[in-house]
Structures are given as C-alpha cells and as structure tokens.
Design a protein around this motif. Structure first.
Motif, PDB file in Angstrom:
ATOM      1  N   TYR A   1       0.852  -1.192   0.000  1.00  0.00           N
ATOM      2  CA  TYR A   1       0.000   0.000   0.000  1.00  0.00           C
ATOM      3  C   TYR A   1       0.891   1.246   0.000  1.00  0.00           C
ATOM      4  CZ  TYR A   1      -3.449   3.463   1.474  1.00  0.00           C
ATOM      5  OH  TYR A   1      -4.238   4.574   1.551  1.00  0.00           O
ATOM      6  N   TYR A   2       1.858   1.269   0.886  1.00  0.00           N
ATOM      7  CA  TYR A   2       2.770   2.408   0.995  1.00  0.00           C
ATOM      8  C   TYR A   2       3.553   2.585  -0.303  1.00  0.00           C
ATOM      9  CZ  TYR A   2       6.217   5.563   3.135  1.00  0.00           C
ATOM     10  OH  TYR A   2       7.015   6.637   3.435  1.00  0.00           O
ATOM     11  N   TYR A   3       4.051   1.481  -0.853  1.00  0.00           N
ATOM     12  CA  TYR A   3       4.795   1.505  -2.123  1.00  0.00           C
ATOM     13  C   TYR A   3       3.954   2.164  -3.211  1.00  0.00           C
ATOM     14  CZ  TYR A   3       6.654  -0.437  -6.533  1.00  0.00           C
ATOM     15  OH  TYR A   3       7.126  -0.602  -7.813  1.00  0.00           O
ATOM     16  N   MET A   4       2.699   1.724  -3.357  1.00  0.00           N
ATOM     17  CA  MET A   4       1.855   2.231  -4.427  1.00  0.00           C
ATOM     18  C   MET A   4       1.544   3.709  -4.231  1.00  0.00           C
ATOM     19  SD  MET A   4       1.537  -0.194  -6.605  1.00  0.00           S
ATOM     20  CE  MET A   4       0.464   0.804  -7.644  1.00  0.00           C
ATOM     21  N   GLN A   5       1.294   4.113  -3.001  1.00  0.00           N
ATOM     22  CA  GLN A   5       1.006   5.521  -2.750  1.00  0.00           C
ATOM     23  C   GLN A   5       2.224   6.395  -3.073  1.00  0.00           C
ATOM     24  OE1 GLN A   5      -1.754   7.105  -2.018  1.00  0.00           O
ATOM     25  NE2 GLN A   5      -3.107   5.360  -1.651  1.00  0.00           N
ATOM     26  N   GLU A   6       3.378   5.998  -2.592  1.00  0.00           N
ATOM     27  CA  GLU A   6       4.574   6.820  -2.746  1.00  0.00           C
ATOM     28  C   GLU A   6       5.081   6.855  -4.185  1.00  0.00           C
ATOM     29  OE1 GLU A   6       6.101   8.784  -0.389  1.00  0.00           O
ATOM     30  OE2 GLU A   6       4.253   8.297   0.698  1.00  0.00           O
ATOM     31  N   ASN A   7       4.979   5.736  -4.876  1.00  0.00           N
ATOM     32  CA  ASN A   7       5.548   5.649  -6.225  1.00  0.00           C
ATOM     33  C   ASN A   7       4.573   5.980  -7.342  1.00  0.00           C
ATOM     34  OD1 ASN A   7       8.380   4.661  -5.790  1.00  0.00           O
ATOM     35  ND2 ASN A   7       7.273   3.021  -4.726  1.00  0.00           N
ATOM     36  N   PHE A   8       3.270   6.023  -7.012  1.00  0.00           N
ATOM     37  CA  PHE A   8       2.317   6.199  -8.096  1.00  0.00           C
ATOM     38  C   PHE A   8       1.069   6.991  -7.697  1.00  0.00           C
ATOM     39  CE2 PHE A   8      -0.593   4.082 -11.384  1.00  0.00           C
ATOM     40  CZ  PHE A   8      -0.155   4.914 -12.408  1.00  0.00           C
ATOM     41  N   PHE A   9       0.259   6.447  -6.808  1.00  0.00           N
ATOM     42  CA  PHE A   9      -1.079   6.976  -6.595  1.00  0.00           C
ATOM     43  C   PHE A   9      -1.123   8.435  -6.153  1.00  0.00           C
ATOM     44  CE2 PHE A   9      -2.524   2.378  -5.615  1.00  0.00           C
ATOM     45  CZ  PHE A   9      -2.815   2.152  -6.953  1.00  0.00           C
ATOM     46  N   LYS A  10      -0.221   8.839  -5.261  1.00  0.00           N
ATOM     47  CA  LYS A  10      -0.275  10.204  -4.729  1.00  0.00           C
ATOM     48  C   LYS A  10       0.116  11.256  -5.764  1.00  0.00           C
ATOM     49  CE  LYS A  10       2.841  11.439  -1.658  1.00  0.00           C
ATOM     50  NZ  LYS A  10       3.720  11.402  -0.460  1.00  0.00           N
ATOM     51  N   HIS A  11       0.633  10.796  -6.910  1.00  0.00           N
ATOM     52  CA  HIS A  11       1.107  11.718  -7.941  1.00  0.00           C
ATOM     53  C   HIS A  11       0.144  11.832  -9.131  1.00  0.00           C
ATOM     54  CE1 HIS A  11       4.859  11.633  -5.709  1.00  0.00           C
ATOM     55  NE2 HIS A  11       4.884  10.312  -5.817  1.00  0.00           N
ATOM     56  N   ILE A  12      -0.962  11.088  -9.106  1.00  0.00           N
ATOM     57  CA  ILE A  12      -1.916  11.118 -10.206  1.00  0.00           C
ATOM     58  C   ILE A  12      -3.301  11.500  -9.676  1.00  0.00           C
ATOM     59  CG2 ILE A  12      -0.640   9.468 -11.636  1.00  0.00           C
ATOM     60  CD1 ILE A  12      -2.549   7.287 -10.647  1.00  0.00           C
ATOM     61  N   ASN A  13      -4.233  11.686 -10.588  1.00  0.00           N
ATOM     62  CA  ASN A  13      -5.574  12.140 -10.187  1.00  0.00           C
ATOM     63  C   ASN A  13      -6.557  10.984 -10.011  1.00  0.00           C
ATOM     64  OD1 ASN A  13      -5.655  11.579 -12.982  1.00  0.00           O
ATOM     65  ND2 ASN A  13      -7.372  12.983 -13.312  1.00  0.00           N
ATOM     66  N   ILE A  14      -6.071   9.879  -9.478  1.00  0.00           N
ATOM     67  CA  ILE A  14      -6.945   8.744  -9.226  1.00  0.00           C
ATOM     68  C   ILE A  14      -7.804   9.006  -7.993  1.00  0.00           C
ATOM     69  CG2 ILE A  14      -5.304   7.459  -7.780  1.00  0.00           C
ATOM     70  CD1 ILE A  14      -6.274   4.895  -9.252  1.00  0.00           C
ATOM     71  N   ASN A  15      -9.030   8.496  -8.021  1.00  0.00           N
ATOM     72  CA  ASN A  15      -9.913   8.563  -6.862  1.00  0.00           C
ATOM     73  C   ASN A  15      -9.451   7.515  -5.853  1.00  0.00           C
ATOM     74  OD1 ASN A  15     -12.029   8.395  -5.005  1.00  0.00           O
ATOM     75  ND2 ASN A  15     -13.632   8.557  -6.551  1.00  0.00           N
ATOM     76  N   GLN A  16      -9.084   7.939  -4.660  1.00  0.00           N
ATOM     77  CA  GLN A  16      -8.567   7.013  -3.650  1.00  0.00           C
ATOM     78  C   GLN A  16      -9.571   5.913  -3.311  1.00  0.00           C
ATOM     79  OE1 GLN A  16      -5.463   6.925  -1.925  1.00  0.00           O
ATOM     80  NE2 GLN A  16      -4.750   8.381  -3.472  1.00  0.00           N
ATOM     81  N   GLU A  17     -10.858   6.189  -3.499  1.00  0.00           N
ATOM     82  CA  GLU A  17     -11.876   5.174  -3.223  1.00  0.00           C
ATOM     83  C   GLU A  17     -11.881   4.071  -4.279  1.00  0.00           C
ATOM     84  OE1 GLU A  17     -15.635   7.079  -2.767  1.00  0.00           O
ATOM     85  OE2 GLU A  17     -15.071   8.063  -0.872  1.00  0.00           O
ATOM     86  N   ASN A  18     -11.183   4.300  -5.381  1.00  0.00           N
ATOM     87  CA  ASN A  18     -11.108   3.294  -6.449  1.00  0.00           C
ATOM     88  C   ASN A  18      -9.825   2.468  -6.381  1.00  0.00           C
ATOM     89  OD1 ASN A  18     -13.568   4.087  -7.460  1.00  0.00           O
ATOM     90  ND2 ASN A  18     -12.697   5.436  -9.033  1.00  0.00           N
ATOM     91  N   ILE A  19      -9.097   2.581  -5.273  1.00  0.00           N
ATOM     92  CA  ILE A  19      -7.858   1.826  -5.077  1.00  0.00           C
ATOM     93  C   ILE A  19      -8.142   0.668  -4.121  1.00  0.00           C
ATOM     94  CG2 ILE A  19      -5.533   1.900  -4.082  1.00  0.00           C
ATOM     95  CD1 ILE A  19      -5.477   4.897  -4.883  1.00  0.00           C
ATOM     96  N   TYR A  20      -7.805  -0.530  -4.554  1.00  0.00           N
ATOM     97  CA  TYR A  20      -8.035  -1.716  -3.722  1.00  0.00           C
ATOM     98  C   TYR A  20      -6.736  -2.511  -3.584  1.00  0.00           C
ATOM     99  CZ  TYR A  20     -12.932  -0.623  -4.529  1.00  0.00           C
ATOM    100  OH  TYR A  20     -14.147   0.018  -4.592  1.00  0.00           O
ATOM    101  N   ILE A  21      -6.364  -2.763  -2.336  1.00  0.00           N
ATOM    102  CA  ILE A  21      -5.177  -3.548  -2.003  1.00  0.00           C
ATOM    103  C   ILE A  21      -5.566  -4.471  -0.854  1.00  0.00           C
ATOM    104  CG2 ILE A  21      -2.771  -3.462  -1.186  1.00  0.00           C
ATOM    105  CD1 ILE A  21      -2.580  -0.649  -2.387  1.00  0.00           C
ATOM    106  N   PRO A  22      -5.184  -5.744  -0.893  1.00  0.00           N
ATOM    107  CA  PRO A  22      -5.558  -6.641   0.212  1.00  0.00           C
ATOM    108  C   PRO A  22      -5.122  -6.086   1.564  1.00  0.00           C
ATOM    109  CG  PRO A  22      -4.631  -7.905  -1.597  1.00  0.00           C
ATOM    110  CD  PRO A  22      -4.420  -6.454  -1.943  1.00  0.00           C
TER     111      PRO A  22
END
Length: 242
Positions: A81-102
């Motif tokens: 989760y941390y990897y994806m946020q730091e390397n990708f998600f926090k830098h794009i305009n994705i809706n955080q509610e549309n992110i799913y990680i076990p």
C-alpha cells in the motif's frame, strides 16, 4: 502471446507505459491489476510523466493490487500500500476510493480473500493485469506448488522469495513470511495480461514461463494458456529465448 525484447530497463518501462496508457485512452474507466517491486518502477515513472505532460487521466480508473504482506499495516514503509502511494497513486488524479489492495492486517485471511474476489467481480473484472515474475517463476505471490491455487488466498513465502525481497528491508529477519495474493484463476480471468521482467537473474524464469511445461512448479507457465498476453523484457531477461 506477443514478446517484446527491449535494449534496456528504461525502454521496457516506456513500452509498458504505452500499453497501459493505451488501455486507459480506449477505456477511461478501465480496471487495472497492478504489481509492485523494482521491475515496474520504470513503467510507473513513465505513466507519471504522461499524466503530467500529456494529461493522461486516471480519474475514472479502478485498481486492484496483486498482493500484500500479512502483518504490515498500510502505512508501514515496507507495505505494498505504501509503495503504491509513494511511487504512483499520490502523484496522479486517481480517486482514492477506487484503489483496492488486500488488507495485510486482517484477522481472517480467508474472509479477506473472499471479499477481494467479490470486489473484483463487482467492478466487472480486470481489464489489464500487470505482472512481474519471481526468480522461481512465481506471479503475484503464487509460489511453486503441486497445484494452482485459484482465488485470493494466504501464501507462505518460500526461502528464495524471502531472500530476494530482503533487499527492500533492513535485514532478512524483517521480511514477512506470509502474504495475501490473488490466485492463478483470478489472474487468468483478466482480459489482457502484461508480463514484465528485466535482468539476467530473471532469464531462467522467463524461459520457464514462455517455453517450459505448463506446471504449478513454474506458476507463470500458466500464462501460455491465456488468450492475450504481452511480454515486455530487456535483453538480459531474454537470454535463453531463441
């Protein structure tokens, strides 16, 4: 199966990002299956560049990650989760509610697996699944076994995987011994699959995946049966391919 051999790791990431971006341009509300580790970083970096310079829009995209370590909270620097946020998600305009990680902190892994499968189904399934490959030819955290495990489940990591992943931790003792992973059926149900690999240490695994017998002892070999697989690898990873 289409195989693209690139001259470098950076070019591998460039070609992979083009494919992912094309998926989003064609279907803005795409459901993407994503992976972690060192291999896809060049792809993520290129996708970030396309977002910033060309306006690649992630606002309608939904993502499902392949796996997560058991026992690590979402905010542990070693969690996926941390990897994806730091390397990708926090830098794009994705809706955080549309992110799913076990959920690696679940008290009921079986229930978490069932819930994850239900979430994927509720979104209409995965349009494009991005995969890396382990040195033992695992995909997700599906380790070599006597059978293919179908659905999202708990995995006991073998020593080879623990050793390989220890480079991301301070020492090998910090590496979790278990993870939650999408199963083989879940991966194979994706409409399209993108397999990435780089480096000579992945060459034997790539050969097993593309040219070897289809066997749970080399989990990635099952990809030979999928209707639409694109493999993007650098020259070193292609060492044993004709």
């Amino acid at each position: 199966m289409r195989v693209i051999i690139t001259d470098s790791y950076e070019q591998m990431g460039f070609e992979a990002a083009k494919l992912v971006a094309g998926q989003i341009y064609l279907k803005p509300n795409s459901v993407l299956g994503l992976t972690t580790g060192s291999t896809p970083l060049a792809m993520y970096e290129r996708l970030l560049a396309l977002h910033k310079t060309d306006g690649l829009d992630f606002s309608e995209v939904t993502t499902f990650n392949l796996d997560e370590y058991i026992g690590l909270s979402a905010y542990n620097p070693h969690s996926y989760y941390y990897y994806m946020q730091e390397n990708f998600f926090k830098h794009i305009n994705i809706n955080q509610e549309n992110i799913y990680i076990p959920n690696g902190m679940t008290n009921d892994v079986t229930a978490e697996g069932i819930h994850y499968e239900q979430l994927i189904a509720s979104k209409g399934g995965i349009d494009l699944q991005v995969l890396g490959i382990g040195q033992n030819a695992h995909i997700g955290f599906n380790e070599p076994d006597v059978r293919f495990v179908a659905d999202t489940h708990m995995v006991e990591l073998n020593e080879e995987t623990i050793l390989a992943n220890s480079r991301f931790f301070n020492n090998i003792d910090e590496v979790p011994r278990c993870a939650i992973s999408m199963g083989i059926k879940t991966i194979m149900m994706a409409n399209r699959i993108l397999l990435l690999a780089n480096g000579r240490n992945k060459a034997k695994a790539i050969y097993k995946a593309l040219c070897g017998d289809i066997t749970p002892q080399a989990p990635a070999s099952i990809l030979q049966l999928h209707r639409d697989v694109v493999v993007i690898i650098d020259k070193e990873a292609a060492e044993f391919l004709s």
